[in-house]
Design a protein around this motif. Sequence first.
Motif, short mmCIF file in Angstrom:
data_model
loop_
_atom_site.label_atom_id
_atom_site.label_comp_id
_atom_site.label_asym_id
_atom_site.label_seq_id
_atom_site.Cartn_x
_atom_site.Cartn_y
_atom_site.Cartn_z
N CYS A 18 0.79 -1.35 -0.11
CA CYS A 18 0.15 -0.08 0.06
C CYS A 18 0.73 1.23 -0.07
N PRO A 19 0.88 2.21 -0.87
CA PRO A 19 1.51 3.47 -0.74
C PRO A 19 1.29 4.07 0.26
N HIS A 20 -0.02 4.12 0.67
CA HIS A 20 -0.29 4.97 1.99
C HIS A 20 0.67 4.48 3.05
N CYS A 21 0.49 3.30 3.51
CA CYS A 21 1.52 2.71 4.60
C CYS A 21 3.01 2.76 4.25
N ARG A 22 3.33 2.61 2.96
CA ARG A 22 4.94 2.72 2.82
C ARG A 22 5.19 4.08 2.98
N ALA A 23 4.55 5.08 2.64
CA ALA A 23 4.85 6.42 2.59
C ALA A 23 5.37 6.87 4.11
N PRO A 68 8.12 -15.22 -3.37
CA PRO A 68 8.74 -16.03 -2.14
C PRO A 68 7.81 -15.76 -0.86
N THR A 69 8.05 -16.76 -0.13
CA THR A 69 7.13 -17.01 1.25
C THR A 69 8.12 -17.62 2.19
N ILE A 70 7.58 -17.99 3.19
CA ILE A 70 8.22 -18.83 4.42
C ILE A 70 7.33 -20.18 4.41
N GLU A 96 7.12 -7.24 3.92
CA GLU A 96 6.52 -6.33 2.70
C GLU A 96 6.69 -4.89 3.10
N LEU A 97 5.90 -4.76 4.40
CA LEU A 97 5.87 -3.23 4.64
C LEU A 97 7.14 -2.49 4.90
N ASP A 102 7.99 -7.65 -2.51
CA ASP A 102 6.67 -8.27 -2.66
C ASP A 102 7.00 -9.65 -2.19
N VAL A 103 6.12 -10.42 -1.27
CA VAL A 103 6.07 -11.63 -0.67
C VAL A 103 4.76 -11.95 -0.87
N ALA A 104 4.54 -13.39 -0.75
CA ALA A 104 3.09 -13.96 -0.73
C ALA A 104 2.48 -13.58 0.52
#
Length: 266
Positions: A18-23, A68-70, A96-97, A102-104
Amino acid sequence: MKPCRRCRHRVPDATRACPHCRARQPRGDRLPQTVLGLAAVAAATLAAIGSCPGLRAQGVTAPRQELPTIARLRYDGGGDWYANPSSLDNLLEQIELRTGIDVADRPSEVGAADPDLADHPYLYATGHGNMSFTSLEIERLRAYLYGGGFLHVDDNYGLDESFRREVALLFPDIPLAEVPLEHAIYRLFYDFSEGLPKIHEHDGNPAQGFGIFIDGRLAVFYSFESDLGDGWEDEGVHGDAPEIREQALRMGVNLFLYALSATPSR
């Protein structure tokens, strides 16, 4: 459109972060080497999630995952390999945040003898009881690790005796050794100059990170007397203080990035 998992803003379906969170993500705690670390991760991700050559030689192949994931590692013996059910979902969200990679959306699950074992760059094993592998699982898991895979075993109290027995069968000629504090796993993204953080009390001993090194590469990481998975769980499950949970999540980010960026043996 879909709602962001964190801030609930609506974003396009194809948007992974999300661009809002990432910002709004804090930048001050990122290390100077982050740019180099993420560049290495980006370059290594496709190679890291590919089939390991050791398993390909045995004819074990499968389609690769898109992201990718765990992978939570199933095992027999009576131990609760499924412990801390919310932990990996929360860790993936934070990866991811915090990194923008990008992850699963969810973790996966795999057994040591499953044909798709090689598709998972980060295997995670935890539990309180007995861990046991068959001879075939030992063989497949050894090939996976020699082929560039990464296994993180997280002692959730009570796993220590059986894990040390099984890892000695897995690598009879390579001793489990304490990971040096200067290793990249303690400083790849967040700085842990004093080593593994202590999350839960257990026996009251200091947290320690042990490992199996293959040709200089850390292939197995064992978090002992720490219990990172408890710190990754939903906030109300264990009642850990926010700063304790933050330390667990930060260490989890380092572990994931190391699993993706470690150069596979070819």
